[in-house]
Design a protein around this motif. Structure first.
Motif, PDB file in Angstrom:
ATOM      1  N   GLN A  72       0.823  -1.223   0.000  1.00 39.40           N
ATOM      2  CA  GLN A  72       0.000   0.000   0.000  1.00 39.40           C
ATOM      3  C   GLN A  72       0.853   1.268   0.000  1.00 39.40           C
ATOM      4  O   GLN A  72       0.336   2.382   0.108  1.00 39.40           O
ATOM      5  N   GLY A  73       2.189   1.101  -0.067  1.00 39.13           N
ATOM      6  CA  GLY A  73       3.079   2.249  -0.134  1.00 39.13           C
ATOM      7  C   GLY A  73       3.340   2.933   1.195  1.00 39.13           C
ATOM      8  O   GLY A  73       3.590   4.134   1.246  1.00 39.13           O
ATOM      9  N   LYS A  74       3.314   2.160   2.298  1.00 42.12           N
ATOM     10  CA  LYS A  74       3.522   2.728   3.634  1.00 42.12           C
ATOM     11  C   LYS A  74       4.815   2.177   4.261  1.00 42.12           C
ATOM     12  O   LYS A  74       5.212   1.043   3.994  1.00 42.12           O
ATOM     13  N   CYS A  75       5.437   2.994   5.125  1.00 42.81           N
ATOM     14  CA  CYS A  75       6.702   2.605   5.747  1.00 42.81           C
ATOM     15  C   CYS A  75       6.845   3.227   7.135  1.00 42.81           C
ATOM     16  O   CYS A  75       6.530   4.394   7.341  1.00 42.81           O
ATOM     17  N   PHE A  76       7.335   2.418   8.082  1.00 42.20           N
ATOM     18  CA  PHE A  76       7.737   2.905   9.401  1.00 42.20           C
ATOM     19  C   PHE A  76       9.217   2.590   9.587  1.00 42.20           C
ATOM     20  O   PHE A  76       9.618   1.434   9.636  1.00 42.20           O
ATOM     21  N   ASP A  77      10.020   3.637   9.665  1.00 44.39           N
ATOM     22  CA  ASP A  77      11.476   3.538   9.817  1.00 44.39           C
ATOM     23  C   ASP A  77      11.835   4.031  11.218  1.00 44.39           C
ATOM     24  O   ASP A  77      11.463   5.141  11.592  1.00 44.39           O
ATOM     25  N   VAL A  78      12.538   3.202  11.993  1.00 45.34           N
ATOM     26  CA  VAL A  78      12.992   3.618  13.326  1.00 45.34           C
ATOM     27  C   VAL A  78      14.443   4.076  13.226  1.00 45.34           C
ATOM     28  O   VAL A  78      15.325   3.312  12.810  1.00 45.34           O
ATOM     29  N   ALA A  79      14.685   5.328  13.581  1.00 40.64           N
ATOM     30  CA  ALA A  79      16.031   5.908  13.488  1.00 40.64           C
ATOM     31  C   ALA A  79      16.759   5.761  14.819  1.00 40.64           C
ATOM     32  O   ALA A  79      16.306   6.284  15.836  1.00 40.64           O
ATOM     33  N   ILE A  80      17.868   5.024  14.791  1.00 42.78           N
ATOM     34  CA  ILE A  80      18.712   4.946  15.993  1.00 42.78           C
ATOM     35  C   ILE A  80      20.172   5.208  15.596  1.00 42.78           C
ATOM     36  O   ILE A  80      21.098   4.547  16.041  1.00 42.78           O
ATOM     37  N   ASP A  81      20.325   6.227  14.748  1.00 41.67           N
ATOM     38  CA  ASP A  81      21.649   6.633  14.270  1.00 41.67           C
ATOM     39  C   ASP A  81      22.174   7.861  15.026  1.00 41.67           C
ATOM     40  O   ASP A  81      23.139   8.491  14.595  1.00 41.67           O
ATOM     41  N   HIS A  82      21.570   8.175  16.163  1.00 38.35           N
ATOM     42  CA  HIS A  82      21.862   9.449  16.839  1.00 38.35           C
ATOM     43  C   HIS A  82      23.293   9.555  17.363  1.00 38.35           C
ATOM     44  O   HIS A  82      23.815  10.653  17.545  1.00 38.35           O
ATOM     45  N   GLY A  83      23.939   8.429  17.621  1.00 41.42           N
ATOM     46  CA  GLY A  83      25.320   8.457  18.119  1.00 41.42           C
ATOM     47  C   GLY A  83      26.314   8.993  17.110  1.00 41.42           C
ATOM     48  O   GLY A  83      27.458   9.297  17.458  1.00 41.42           O
ATOM     49  N   PHE A  84      25.884   9.131  15.871  1.00 40.63           N
ATOM     50  CA  PHE A  84      26.746   9.619  14.780  1.00 40.63           C
ATOM     51  C   PHE A  84      27.102  11.091  14.955  1.00 40.63           C
ATOM     52  O   PHE A  84      28.019  11.589  14.319  1.00 40.63           O
ATOM     53  N   PHE A  85      26.386  11.807  15.848  1.00 42.90           N
ATOM     54  CA  PHE A  85      26.447  13.262  15.843  1.00 42.90           C
ATOM     55  C   PHE A  85      27.167  13.882  17.041  1.00 42.90           C
ATOM     56  O   PHE A  85      27.100  15.089  17.237  1.00 42.90           O
TER      57      PHE A  85
END
Length: 285
Positions: free
Chosen positions: A16-29
């Motif tokens: 149906q063209g839907k997506c849930f992406d969980v971002a846990i890349d915060h340590g990069f900053f």
């Protein structure tokens, strides 16, 4: 002629063209406050994988925690490609947003479904915006060559002296042209902030010209606020969400993911999603 990115888009999005992406890349900053609940990355990734979102956003140094897991039923990897130094309470004298070398090749080797890059707009910082435009132009060429999905993250920030530290400017007159610029630069997916009045978000969807828009979650908020905002954003035409701290810093990340997945993929109402969260509470009581 570049290989089509549709194969990877199909892994990111539902039928149906839907997506849930969980971002846990915060340590990069390089920001201490961003490390809450992700100090132990292996544990954090395992937690999110078991919650079963569509994608997980990770950096090149932490992607192994996802991709070394056995089995085929796991979230797709969205590889964060750029490190920036704009997130502290006080901006440094020199601002940068730098992409990793051969980012798309790394993404291919890591079996990523997409690469993610910022398009930053900070007041009085045209040089930073220029760096981001250059980053996107470089990534676009490589993404086309390798059939990689390019996710661009247009972010409009308030002046640091207004609130201090990476605060979103929800002004539609600033969000709309930046989203459009990201589309014009070749984004396959847009990851954008909500605007101040989320009932106006259909204007962001319109200006994205058919490119799917995933909405960022931002800082921690109450369950009710997150659920109601997400329901409204999906009604406005968003293709999904990219939430980080509101999942991983939640007392029960799996239950929050289940509630949000029901909104994104099943069109659940706010009351139904909140009841999913409260079921878990009553079990513990």
């Amino acid at each position: 002629m570049g290989v089509s990115s549709s194969a990877r888009l199909n892994r990111m999005f539902s039928e149906q063209g839907k997506c849930f992406d969980v971002a846990i890349d915060h340590g990069f900053f390089n920001e201490y406050s961003f490390l809450a609940s992700i100090e132990n990355m292996k544990k954090a990734v395992d937690t999110v994988v078991h919650a079963n979102p569509d994608c997980i956003q990770l950096s090149i140094g932490q992607a192994k925690h996802l991709q070394e897991l056995p089995g085929k039923n796991k979230p797709g990897l969205v590889l964060r490609t750029d490190a920036a130094n704009i997130y502290g309470n006080k901006l440094p004298d020199y601002l940068f947003s730098e992409i990793i070398d051969d980012a798309v090749e790394h993404a291919v080797r890591l079996d990523a479904v997409a690469v993610c890059v910022n398009l930053l707009l900070l007041p009085g910082q045209p040089q930073l915006h220029y760096q981001c435009v250059r980053n996107i132009m470089k990534l676009k060429s490589d993404a086309e060559r390798y059939g990689m999905v390019l996710m661009v993250e247009p972010l409009v920030m308030l002046p640091n002296e207004t609130k201090g530290g990476y605060m979103v400017d929800g002004d539609l007159t600033k969000i709309l042209p930046l989203v459009r610029q990201a589309v014009e630069l070749g984004a396959d997916v847009i990851k954008a902030d909500p605007c101040d009045d989320v009932t106006e978000y259909h204007r962001v969807i319109e200006v994205a010209s058919g490119i799917p828009v995933l909405v960022r979650g931002g800082g921690r908020a109450s369950d009710e606020e997150i659920v109601h905002r997400t329901v409204e954003l999906m009604k406005q035409g968003a293709s999904g969400i990219v939430y980080g701290r509101n999942v991983i810093q939640h007392p029960n990340p799996a239950r929050m993911t289940k509630a949000l997945m029901s909104i994104v993929h099943e069109g659940a109402a706010a009351d139904d999603a909140i009841s999913v969260l409260q079921e878990e509470v009553s079990i513990h009581e």
